[in-house]
Design a protein around this motif. Structure first.
Motif, PDB file in Angstrom:
ATOM      1  N   SER A 105      22.871 -28.784 -20.678  1.00 30.63           N
ATOM      2  CA  SER A 105      23.604 -30.036 -20.403  1.00 30.63           C
ATOM      3  C   SER A 105      25.013 -30.002 -20.897  1.00 30.63           C
ATOM      4  O   SER A 105      25.720 -30.827 -19.904  1.00 30.63           O
ATOM      5  N   HIS A 133      26.049 -36.680 -10.699  1.00 27.89           N
ATOM      6  CA  HIS A 133      25.583 -35.540 -11.773  1.00 27.89           C
ATOM      7  C   HIS A 133      25.682 -35.818 -13.155  1.00 27.89           C
ATOM      8  O   HIS A 133      24.631 -35.447 -14.015  1.00 27.89           O
ATOM      9  N   THR A 134      26.847 -36.299 -13.406  1.00 27.39           N
ATOM     10  CA  THR A 134      27.097 -36.853 -14.820  1.00 27.39           C
ATOM     11  C   THR A 134      26.151 -37.937 -15.285  1.00 27.39           C
ATOM     12  O   THR A 134      25.665 -37.817 -16.246  1.00 27.39           O
ATOM     13  N   SER A 135      25.635 -38.818 -14.204  1.00 30.80           N
ATOM     14  CA  SER A 135      24.838 -39.867 -14.726  1.00 30.80           C
ATOM     15  C   SER A 135      23.434 -39.426 -15.001  1.00 30.80           C
ATOM     16  O   SER A 135      22.665 -39.979 -15.787  1.00 30.80           O
ATOM     17  N   ASN A 181      27.056 -27.969 -18.181  1.00 34.48           N
ATOM     18  CA  ASN A 181      27.139 -29.009 -17.218  1.00 34.48           C
ATOM     19  C   ASN A 181      28.176 -29.779 -17.108  1.00 34.48           C
ATOM     20  O   ASN A 181      28.891 -30.077 -16.201  1.00 34.48           O
ATOM     21  N   LEU A 182      28.204 -30.565 -18.334  1.00 38.14           N
ATOM     22  CA  LEU A 182      29.277 -31.600 -18.395  1.00 38.14           C
ATOM     23  C   LEU A 182      30.536 -31.063 -18.239  1.00 38.14           C
ATOM     24  O   LEU A 182      31.663 -31.565 -17.986  1.00 38.14           O
ATOM     25  N   LEU A 200      31.296 -30.328 -14.847  1.00 33.08           N
ATOM     26  CA  LEU A 200      31.796 -31.582 -14.300  1.00 33.08           C
ATOM     27  C   LEU A 200      33.336 -32.312 -14.762  1.00 33.08           C
ATOM     28  O   LEU A 200      33.768 -32.994 -13.767  1.00 33.08           O
ATOM     29  N   ILE A 201      33.593 -31.653 -15.863  1.00 35.98           N
ATOM     30  CA  ILE A 201      35.006 -32.231 -16.013  1.00 35.98           C
ATOM     31  C   ILE A 201      36.022 -31.480 -15.491  1.00 35.98           C
ATOM     32  O   ILE A 201      37.051 -31.868 -15.217  1.00 35.98           O
TER      33      ILE A 201
END
Length: 374
Positions: A38, A82-84, A41-42, A45-46
């Motif tokens: 997780s 994706h973040t949500s 992935n964050l 996404l950043i």
């Protein structure tokens, strides 16, 4: 839990994309691995927005063209969605636990002589889910690979390629979240269909069994339906905001793609860009329709239950037996109040009416765009 142990490999695969599905039987190692992916992935996404701005001139306002802005909105919307998904799954641990605990209680309502039936149904569901995860994943990655390859061979579009490749992981995560929802809907549908089968069995035995045995079976139907309803409530509780955002994103993307495909056909210009849009449109519709069809089948199974319950009282040897009649009416009233349906945060229900609403809205917007924008 029999089913949980069967689908564990699929859950592990989904966690790679940050879809943090949590179960009561998770070990500490599995929990840390889930958190690790997780976080990875964050971080992705950043970094992704900065990479897209750096490698694509789409985000240079001096290079702006009218087709670019909607695509930029879609790609950034993909990253936000994706973040949500990651955050929603991480912070709904108790709600997910409630689902699996209720499922375990539901499986335990089956008597010993029917355990083989539930195990057989679970194995069949596992095969179905495994086939779908490979089929949909293979379809998506094959289409993306073909699009990227043809883009490089025939008419290189470096701006689209950079944005597409950077956001590919997030695109797949959104698709897999739809598939994740499909898994839970299919589990719910499995038990609802088995409930209907049990109701038909009770109807057949109503003529030959004793009053005491029949009342016992009716009480069993009450308990099981209550657990199925709770299962439905828990399912709706951890598929809310992320799935709502995903549906809105798909709605915007389908509207955008449909307009520019129409525009290309209208001016007689079907080139590489329009072909990419057609493929992406097919993928969006396939992913959305796959989940909606499953929810519609659940709705049909739900609609079959009340008539089956009322049919029991018609097969009782003594039609004036007040105890049996009262129990049947109590179950019918229970089913009326314990409605089973799939919803996203209460904003809209997920069934075929959603496809109708989306199609009608898209058609309305297209007419407006064509008339006023040209």
């Amino acid at each position: 839990m029999v089913l949980l142990s069967m689908v564990k490999p699929i859950l592990v695969y989904l966690r790679l994309y940050g879809i943090a599905l949590q179960t009561p039987e998770m070990t500490k190692g599995a929990q840390w691995m889930m958190i690790f992916f997780s976080v990875i992935n964050l971080i992705y996404l950043i970094a992704a927005p900065f990479l897209m701005v750096h490698f694509s001139s789409w985000y240079n306002m001096n290079f702006y063209i009218e087709q670019t802005l909607p695509h930029i909105v879609v790609y950034f919307g993909i990253l936000i969605s994706h973040t949500s998904i990651i955050l929603e799954k991480l912070f709904t641990r108790e709600k997910q636990f409630n689902f699996w605990t209720t499922l375990l209680a539901l499986e335990r309502t089956f008597p010993l002589e029917e355990r083989n039936k539930i195990e057989k149904a679970n194995r069949k569901l596992r095969r179905k889910l495994t086939q779908w995860v490979f089929l949909l994943g293979g379809l998506t990655y094959s289409c993306k690979f073909i699009l990227i390859t043809t883009n490089q061979v025939f008419m290189p579009d470096t701006d689209w390629l950079a944005t597409e490749v950077i956001s590919l992981w997030a695109q797949e995560a959104i698709r897999l979240n739809f598939f994740t929802h499909f898994i839970f809907v299919e589990i719910l549908r499995l038990h609802l269909e088995m409930y209907n089968e049990k109701t038909m069995e009770v109807t057949k035995m109503a003529k030959i069994c004793t009053k005491k045995a029949l009342l016992c079976e009716l009480n069993f139907l009450k308990i099981r339906h209550s657990l199925i309803w709770k299962l439905n409530q828990h399912l709706n509780s951890f598929f809310k905001w992320a799935q709502t955002m995903n549906c809105l994103l798909y709605f915007f993307d389908i509207t955008n793609l449909t307009y520019w495909i129409y525009n290309g056909i209208n001016i007689g210009k079907i080139e590489n860009r329009e072909q990419r849009m057609i493929v992406n449109l097919i993928l969006c519709i396939t992913v959305l329709a796959h989940l909606v069809y499953s929810c519609e089948m659940l709705k049909e199974a739900t609609n079959k239950t009340p008539p089956l319950i009322h049919e029991i009282s018609q097969h009782v040897p003594n039609p004036f037996d007040g105890d049996v009649h009262d129990d049947v009416m109590a179950i019918a009233m229970q089913i009326h109040h314990e409605r089973i349906f799939i919803t996203y945060g209460g904003f809209f229900n997920v069934d075929m009416s959603l496809i109708t609403a989306i199609s009608g809205t898209i058609a309305t917007y297209l007419v407006i765009f064509i008339q006023f924008i040209g």
